[in-house]
Design an enzyme around this catalytic site. Structure first.
Site, mmCIF file in Angstrom:
data_model
loop_
_atom_site.group_PDB
_atom_site.id
_atom_site.type_symbol
_atom_site.label_atom_id
_atom_site.label_comp_id
_atom_site.label_asym_id
_atom_site.label_seq_id
_atom_site.Cartn_x
_atom_site.Cartn_y
_atom_site.Cartn_z
ATOM 1 N N ASP A 24 -49.431 73.118 138.598
ATOM 2 C CA ASP A 24 -50.251 73.377 137.410
ATOM 3 C C ASP A 24 -50.588 74.863 137.277
ATOM 4 O OD1 ASP A 24 -51.635 72.718 135.119
ATOM 5 O OD2 ASP A 24 -53.432 72.036 136.174
ATOM 6 N N HIS A 41 -43.722 78.594 131.776
ATOM 7 C CA HIS A 41 -42.924 77.470 132.306
ATOM 8 C C HIS A 41 -41.643 77.972 132.965
ATOM 9 C CE1 HIS A 41 -45.749 74.683 130.715
ATOM 10 N NE2 HIS A 41 -45.504 74.978 129.452
ATOM 11 N N LEU A 135 -33.038 69.005 151.883
ATOM 12 C CA LEU A 135 -34.294 68.535 151.281
ATOM 13 C C LEU A 135 -34.038 67.483 150.195
ATOM 14 C CD1 LEU A 135 -37.454 69.324 150.907
ATOM 15 C CD2 LEU A 135 -36.621 70.565 148.915
HETATM 16 C C1 IPE Z 1 -50.511 67.714 135.295
HETATM 17 O O1 IPE Z 1 -50.965 68.882 134.699
HETATM 18 C C2 IPE Z 1 -49.089 67.467 134.926
HETATM 19 C C3 IPE Z 1 -48.103 68.403 135.458
HETATM 20 C C4 IPE Z 1 -48.337 69.406 136.266
HETATM 21 C C5 IPE Z 1 -46.750 68.150 135.053
HETATM 22 P P1 IPE Z 1 -51.719 68.873 133.299
HETATM 23 O O2 IPE Z 1 -52.018 70.304 132.993
HETATM 24 O O3 IPE Z 1 -50.959 68.108 132.304
HETATM 25 O O4 IPE Z 1 -53.053 68.068 133.648
HETATM 26 P P2 IPE Z 1 -54.486 68.102 132.991
HETATM 27 O O5 IPE Z 1 -54.295 67.920 131.516
HETATM 28 O O6 IPE Z 1 -55.077 69.439 133.307
HETATM 29 O O7 IPE Z 1 -55.231 66.996 133.655
HETATM 30 C C1 IPE Z 2 -48.130 72.873 134.275
HETATM 31 O O1 IPE Z 2 -48.694 73.991 133.680
HETATM 32 C C2 IPE Z 2 -46.820 72.483 133.633
HETATM 33 C C3 IPE Z 2 -46.882 71.275 132.798
HETATM 34 C C4 IPE Z 2 -47.921 70.499 132.692
HETATM 35 C C5 IPE Z 2 -45.688 70.945 132.046
HETATM 36 P P1 IPE Z 2 -49.617 73.893 132.398
HETATM 37 O O2 IPE Z 2 -48.767 74.069 131.187
HETATM 38 O O3 IPE Z 2 -50.436 72.654 132.419
HETATM 39 O O4 IPE Z 2 -50.527 75.164 132.577
HETATM 40 P P2 IPE Z 2 -52.076 75.294 132.234
HETATM 41 O O5 IPE Z 2 -52.793 74.207 132.953
HETATM 42 O O6 IPE Z 2 -52.201 75.183 130.738
HETATM 43 O O7 IPE Z 2 -52.432 76.657 132.727
HETATM 44 MG MG MG Z 3 -52.252 72.237 133.178
#
Ligand code: IPE
Ligand code: IPE
Ligand code: MG
Length: 245
Positions: A24, A41, A135
């Protein structure tokens, strides 16, 4: 919480067999740099590449990463299609270098909502890497823990209807082997980056006794020493599994 200068002294004989990561913080990483979310991303995909190699070097057998949740479809069309394009590139690259990496790649989650070309690339990569010995990299895509349990319940209901199993013979092993993680050991260690301290619908069944490590690092900034620190923290936990010492 993390100190890049320190090299965490981990016990190489007690490396977790299975590590799960909620990757995240890509969006916040991009925002801090004045970049579009897709750039975050992209950086996150590069980090996955590096962390997979570190994990392999440390002798981790299974690495399960949360790449796209069943809830992430709520994001803008632009962000979702940006992520899907990066996924296509990631799969193509891995198809090209699958022998060199020696990763065995599998997907968790319901593939049916993904575009058909992506579903095809996933199948190709899974079959090209199935005999690799390094892995085991499990990528959760259109994955939700509740959706996984729901699909398993439906499958078990069909098994009962077809006489494959009697209701009284359904046990925890039967449920485990009806999930997407069939045959995998439960993760000993679950890491979430970006400072959020929640599960967000990841591996609900499998993390019953996992140790959680929350890192403040945004995923694109997560590096080898952060992985070592998470393992170090895991190795210093007292795991009791409900028993007494
Ligand atoms: C969880 O992160 C999903 C992934 C890392 C793929 P999110 O950013 O979607 O989760 P929330 O919305 O903060 O709970
Ligand atoms: C995690 O990073 C990747 C996905 C959930 C696809 P985020 O896109 O949730 O990044 P933040 O949480 O907005 O910083
Ligand atoms: Mg996120």
């Amino acid at each position: 919480m993390f100190n890049d200068k320190e090299n965490f002294d981990i016990d190489m004989k007690n490396i977790p067999n299975h590590i799960a990561i909620i990757m995240d913080g890509n969006g916040r990483w991009a925002k801090k740099r004045g970049l579009i979310r897709k750039a975050g991303h992209k950086a996150g995909a590069d980090t996955l590449e590096k962390v997979s190699r570190y994990a392999q070097k440390l002798g981790v057998k299974h690495l399960t990463v949360y790449a796209f949740s069943t809830e992430n479809w709520k994001r803008s069309d632009e962000e979702v299609s940006g992520i899907m394009d990066l996924l296509r590139k990631y799969l193509d690259e891995h198809i090209k270098k699958c022998k060199k990496d020696n990763f065995k790649v599998t997907m968790l989650g319901d593939p049916l909502r993904l575009d058909t070309d992506i579903q095809e690339k996933i199948k190709t990569l899974e079959s090209l890497t199935k005999d690799n010995t390094g892995l085991c990299l499990h990528i959760a895509l259109n994955y939700g823990g509740r959706d996984e349990i729901l699909r398993a319940v439906k499958k078990i209901a069909v098994d009962v209807k077809n006489g494959v199993v009697e209701p009284e013979n359904i046990d925890e092993n039967y449920i485990s082997s009806s999930l997407d993680t069939e045959g995998l050991p439960d993760p000993e260690l679950l890491i979430r980056t970006s400072g959020e301290e929640r599960i967000s619908n990841f591996l609900l069944w499998q993390i019953a006794y996992s140790e959680f490590v929350f890192s403040d690092k945004l995923w694109p900034d997560f590096g080898e020493n952060d992985l070592r620190e998470a393992i170090y923290m895991y190795q210093n936990r007292d795991r009791r599994f409900g028993g007494r010492k």
